[in-house]
Design an enzyme around this catalytic site. Sequence first.
Site, PDB file in Angstrom:
ATOM      1  N   LYS A   1      68.429 -52.978  44.377  1.00 24.50           N
ATOM      2  CA  LYS A   1      67.567 -53.005  43.194  1.00 24.50           C
ATOM      3  C   LYS A   1      68.139 -52.109  42.091  1.00 24.50           C
ATOM      4  O   LYS A   1      67.902 -52.338  40.903  1.00 24.50           O
ATOM      5  CB  LYS A   1      66.157 -52.538  43.543  1.00 24.50           C
ATOM      6  CG  LYS A   1      65.317 -53.545  44.312  1.00 24.50           C
ATOM      7  CD  LYS A   1      64.913 -54.719  43.450  1.00 24.50           C
ATOM      8  CE  LYS A   1      63.860 -55.585  44.125  1.00 24.50           C
ATOM      9  NZ  LYS A   1      63.479 -56.763  43.296  1.00 24.50           N
TER      10      LYS A   1
ATOM     11  N   TYR B   1      68.039 -52.027  50.453  1.00 22.38           N
ATOM     12  CA  TYR B   1      66.987 -52.542  49.563  1.00 22.38           C
ATOM     13  C   TYR B   1      67.049 -51.857  48.200  1.00 22.38           C
ATOM     14  O   TYR B   1      67.361 -52.489  47.187  1.00 22.38           O
ATOM     15  CB  TYR B   1      65.617 -52.349  50.206  1.00 22.38           C
ATOM     16  CG  TYR B   1      64.457 -52.655  49.283  1.00 22.38           C
ATOM     17  CD1 TYR B   1      64.392 -53.872  48.602  1.00 22.38           C
ATOM     18  CD2 TYR B   1      63.434 -51.728  49.090  1.00 22.38           C
ATOM     19  CE1 TYR B   1      63.335 -54.163  47.749  1.00 22.38           C
ATOM     20  CE2 TYR B   1      62.368 -52.011  48.243  1.00 22.38           C
ATOM     21  CZ  TYR B   1      62.319 -53.221  47.574  1.00 22.38           C
ATOM     22  OH  TYR B   1      61.273 -53.505  46.729  1.00 22.38           O
TER      23      TYR B   1
ATOM     24  N   THR C   1      50.982 -55.402  50.250  1.00 26.53           N
ATOM     25  CA  THR C   1      51.309 -56.820  50.384  1.00 26.53           C
ATOM     26  C   THR C   1      51.964 -57.047  51.741  1.00 26.53           C
ATOM     27  O   THR C   1      52.422 -56.095  52.376  1.00 26.53           O
ATOM     28  CB  THR C   1      52.283 -57.298  49.283  1.00 26.53           C
ATOM     29  OG1 THR C   1      53.566 -56.707  49.525  1.00 26.53           O
ATOM     30  CG2 THR C   1      51.796 -56.926  47.886  1.00 26.53           C
TER      31      THR C   1
END
Length: 257
Positions: free
Chosen positions: A163, A159, A194
């Site tokens: 990025k 991840y 979230t």
Amino acid sequence: MSINTIKDKVVVIAGGAKNLGGLIAEDFAKQGAKAIVVHYNSSSTQASAEVTVAKIEALGTKAIAIQADLTSAEANKRLFEDTIKAFGHPDIAINTVGKVLKKAIVEVSEDEYDQMSAVNAKAAFFFLKEAGKNLNENGKVCTIVTSLLGAFTPFYAAYAGMKAPVEHFTRAAAKEFGERGISVTAIGPGPMDTPFFYSEEGADAIAYHKTAAALSAFSKTGLTEIEDIVPYIRFVVTEGWWMTGQTILVNGGYTTK
């Protein structure tokens, strides 16, 4: 018309259907944007995109929802072409698209690696490319990355590692687009409250993250809230335009570089 304002500007928001992207869209409508394009990825988020469009229109700003899988260069090109057909060349482009994976390196499959690369790096690159080609003079571009870029931690290689290229994309784009007055930034939130966060974390990790930031005790969840990030997006596309080529970690003291 002032160049450093949202008022009367055309805005395109990748991943603008809900969560952070949706809140940015609503905030920009409240700031007087002329028109906002709400991008969504697939049929699963279409309803959310339509709700966000309705909220924007209720605030007096024009809006449309556009579906596209931005992991292809052609889809990014079409997104900007459709924006121009609807409202003219955009002034502000925000990319909130991303996908989280928490997994040890030795467990990541080739398919997972390719997917993380496509969503987090490739999509960001070609969104920047089309923004550079299609934004009006003195435009603004901002990409959402992650505060994990400032962390030394296991399990997020696929991840955060995907990025990380966006930092250099941002620097290069700032140099290349600067001659047209376009500023380019990246914002790296801390762990956000979230569904994307909770889907990847176990109970122990969630408990840790909710206490890890210096200001956790003053957050309603202990995490970064989407409401904490929107003012920074608003700033870098308005009065903060002189700060270009930068990646800013916004996380309540969760980590720093």
